[in-house]
Design a protein around this motif. Structure first.
Motif, PDB file in Angstrom:
ATOM      1  N   ALA A   1     -14.771  49.120  34.035  1.00  0.00           N
ATOM      2  CA  ALA A   1     -15.957  48.721  33.270  1.00  0.00           C
ATOM      3  C   ALA A   1     -16.811  47.731  34.067  1.00  0.00           C
ATOM      4  N   GLU A   2     -16.158  46.805  34.756  1.00  0.00           N
ATOM      5  CA  GLU A   2     -16.903  45.826  35.549  1.00  0.00           C
ATOM      6  C   GLU A   2     -17.670  46.509  36.678  1.00  0.00           C
ATOM      7  N   LYS A   3     -17.027  47.455  37.360  1.00  0.00           N
ATOM      8  CA  LYS A   3     -17.692  48.192  38.438  1.00  0.00           C
ATOM      9  C   LYS A   3     -18.899  48.975  37.930  1.00  0.00           C
ATOM     10  N   GLN A   4     -18.785  49.529  36.729  1.00  0.00           N
ATOM     11  CA  GLN A   4     -19.858  50.350  36.169  1.00  0.00           C
ATOM     12  C   GLN A   4     -20.851  49.552  35.330  1.00  0.00           C
ATOM     13  N   GLY A   5     -20.597  48.252  35.171  1.00  0.00           N
ATOM     14  CA  GLY A   5     -21.501  47.419  34.384  1.00  0.00           C
ATOM     15  C   GLY A   5     -21.529  47.787  32.914  1.00  0.00           C
ATOM     16  N   LYS A   6     -20.382  48.187  32.383  1.00  0.00           N
ATOM     17  CA  LYS A   6     -20.290  48.604  30.976  1.00  0.00           C
ATOM     18  C   LYS A   6     -19.310  47.700  30.239  1.00  0.00           C
ATOM     19  N   PRO A   7     -19.347  47.741  28.905  1.00  0.00           N
ATOM     20  CA  PRO A   7     -18.357  46.974  28.133  1.00  0.00           C
ATOM     21  C   PRO A   7     -16.950  47.534  28.373  1.00  0.00           C
ATOM     22  N   ALA A   8     -15.949  46.670  28.262  1.00  0.00           N
ATOM     23  CA  ALA A   8     -14.554  47.082  28.477  1.00  0.00           C
ATOM     24  C   ALA A   8     -14.012  47.705  27.191  1.00  0.00           C
ATOM     25  N   ILE A   9     -14.502  48.924  26.907  1.00  0.00           N
ATOM     26  CA  ILE A   9     -14.090  49.663  25.711  1.00  0.00           C
ATOM     27  C   ILE A   9     -13.681  51.062  26.153  1.00  0.00           C
ATOM     28  N   LEU A  10     -12.403  51.393  25.965  1.00  0.00           N
ATOM     29  CA  LEU A  10     -11.888  52.722  26.314  1.00  0.00           C
ATOM     30  C   LEU A  10     -11.822  53.569  25.056  1.00  0.00           C
ATOM     31  N   ARG A  11     -12.452  54.741  25.092  1.00  0.00           N
ATOM     32  CA  ARG A  11     -12.376  55.677  23.968  1.00  0.00           C
ATOM     33  C   ARG A  11     -11.322  56.729  24.279  1.00  0.00           C
ATOM     34  N   LEU A  12     -10.386  56.901  23.352  1.00  0.00           N
ATOM     35  CA  LEU A  12      -9.382  57.961  23.414  1.00  0.00           C
ATOM     36  C   LEU A  12      -9.714  58.944  22.306  1.00  0.00           C
ATOM     37  N   SER A  13      -9.830  60.216  22.669  1.00  0.00           N
ATOM     38  CA  SER A  13     -10.033  61.249  21.660  1.00  0.00           C
ATOM     39  C   SER A  13      -9.131  62.428  21.978  1.00  0.00           C
ATOM     40  N   CYS A  59      -2.842  73.054  28.154  1.00  0.00           N
ATOM     41  CA  CYS A  59      -1.772  74.054  28.198  1.00  0.00           C
ATOM     42  C   CYS A  59      -0.795  73.933  27.030  1.00  0.00           C
ATOM     43  N   SER A  60      -0.902  72.869  26.211  1.00  0.00           N
ATOM     44  CA  SER A  60       0.012  72.719  25.082  1.00  0.00           C
ATOM     45  C   SER A  60      -0.674  72.715  23.723  1.00  0.00           C
ATOM     46  N   GLY A  61      -1.970  72.940  23.662  1.00  0.00           N
ATOM     47  CA  GLY A  61      -2.663  73.028  22.375  1.00  0.00           C
ATOM     48  C   GLY A  61      -3.706  71.950  22.154  1.00  0.00           C
ATOM     49  N   PHE A  62      -3.394  70.707  22.479  1.00  0.00           N
ATOM     50  CA  PHE A  62      -4.344  69.599  22.375  1.00  0.00           C
ATOM     51  C   PHE A  62      -4.372  68.881  23.712  1.00  0.00           C
ATOM     52  N   GLN A  63      -5.506  68.239  24.007  1.00  0.00           N
ATOM     53  CA  GLN A  63      -5.568  67.450  25.230  1.00  0.00           C
ATOM     54  C   GLN A  63      -6.246  66.117  24.951  1.00  0.00           C
ATOM     55  N   TYR A  64      -5.801  65.104  25.695  1.00  0.00           N
ATOM     56  CA  TYR A  64      -6.380  63.773  25.567  1.00  0.00           C
ATOM     57  C   TYR A  64      -7.651  63.688  26.398  1.00  0.00           C
ATOM     58  N   LYS A  65      -8.621  62.962  25.885  1.00  0.00           N
ATOM     59  CA  LYS A  65      -9.857  62.742  26.621  1.00  0.00           C
ATOM     60  C   LYS A  65     -10.138  61.239  26.622  1.00  0.00           C
ATOM     61  N   PHE A  66     -10.430  60.693  27.807  1.00  0.00           N
ATOM     62  CA  PHE A  66     -10.721  59.273  27.958  1.00  0.00           C
ATOM     63  C   PHE A  66     -12.144  59.087  28.457  1.00  0.00           C
ATOM     64  N   GLY A  67     -12.769  58.000  28.047  1.00  0.00           N
ATOM     65  CA  GLY A  67     -14.082  57.649  28.569  1.00  0.00           C
ATOM     66  C   GLY A  67     -14.437  56.235  28.140  1.00  0.00           C
ATOM     67  N   LEU A  68     -15.351  55.607  28.860  1.00  0.00           N
ATOM     68  CA  LEU A  68     -15.826  54.292  28.450  1.00  0.00           C
ATOM     69  C   LEU A  68     -16.842  54.463  27.325  1.00  0.00           C
ATOM     70  N   ALA A  69     -16.809  53.576  26.380  1.00  0.00           N
ATOM     71  CA  ALA A  69     -17.745  53.613  25.255  1.00  0.00           C
ATOM     72  C   ALA A  69     -18.646  52.390  25.318  1.00  0.00           C
ATOM     73  N   GLU A  70     -19.858  52.544  24.815  1.00  0.00           N
ATOM     74  CA  GLU A  70     -20.788  51.409  24.757  1.00  0.00           C
ATOM     75  C   GLU A  70     -20.423  50.469  23.611  1.00  0.00           C
ATOM     76  N   LEU A 111      -9.554  49.404  22.731  1.00  0.00           N
ATOM     77  CA  LEU A 111      -9.253  50.837  22.699  1.00  0.00           C
ATOM     78  C   LEU A 111      -9.780  51.332  21.364  1.00  0.00           C
ATOM     79  N   VAL A 112     -10.668  52.332  21.404  1.00  0.00           N
ATOM     80  CA  VAL A 112     -11.228  52.876  20.167  1.00  0.00           C
ATOM     81  C   VAL A 112     -10.820  54.341  20.025  1.00  0.00           C
ATOM     82  N   VAL A 113     -10.511  54.721  18.786  1.00  0.00           N
ATOM     83  CA  VAL A 113     -10.077  56.087  18.481  1.00  0.00           C
ATOM     84  C   VAL A 113     -10.783  56.518  17.202  1.00  0.00           C
ATOM     85  N   ASP A 114     -11.413  57.700  17.227  1.00  0.00           N
ATOM     86  CA  ASP A 114     -12.085  58.195  16.027  1.00  0.00           C
ATOM     87  C   ASP A 114     -11.051  58.576  14.972  1.00  0.00           C
TER      88      ASP A 114
END
Length: 109
Positions: free
Chosen positions: A19-31, A37-48, A64-67
């Motif tokens: 987040a510091e390198k990208q100049g964004k808030p330190a918020i990780l979104r997990l969805s 290959c097993s039916g569901f997959q995890y997706k990570f990204g920085l959130a504003e 860490l934020v999760v919908d």
């Protein structure tokens, strides 16, 4: 949130560095998305910022934020950051996963 999802200290440190390198808030979104290959997959990204229906956990000042839909599939999990000879990645230790794949990025319930 009542810590139904946890961010490890090593994952928090890695998110803070990215987040510091990208100049964004330190918020990780997990969805969770259908696929992998097993039916569901995890997706990570920085959130504003967290969304209104997000569950939020905090470790060392990193959130860490999760919908709400994904939370049903990852409740009780720990998000960790692991470095090994094969590379470095965020890894989800999900007690609800009945099966997973070798890469650790998809699962089934």
């Amino acid at each position: 949130m009542d810590q139904t999802v946890t961010l490890s200290h090593s994952a928090a440190a890695r998110v803070a560095a990215i987040a510091e390198k990208q100049g964004k808030p330190a918020i990780l979104r997990l969805s969770v998305e259908g696929g992998g290959c097993s039916g569901f997959q995890y997706k990570f990204g920085l959130a504003e910022a967290p969304e209104a229906d997000d569950a939020v956990a905090e470790t060392d000042g990193v959130r860490l934020v999760v919908d709400s839909v994904s939370l049903d599939l990852v409740s009780g999990c720990v998000v960790d950051y692991v470095e090994s000879l094969g590379g470095a990645a965020f890894r989800v230790e999900n007690p609800q996963a009945a099966a997973g794949c070798g890469c650790g990025s998809s699962f089934s319930v």
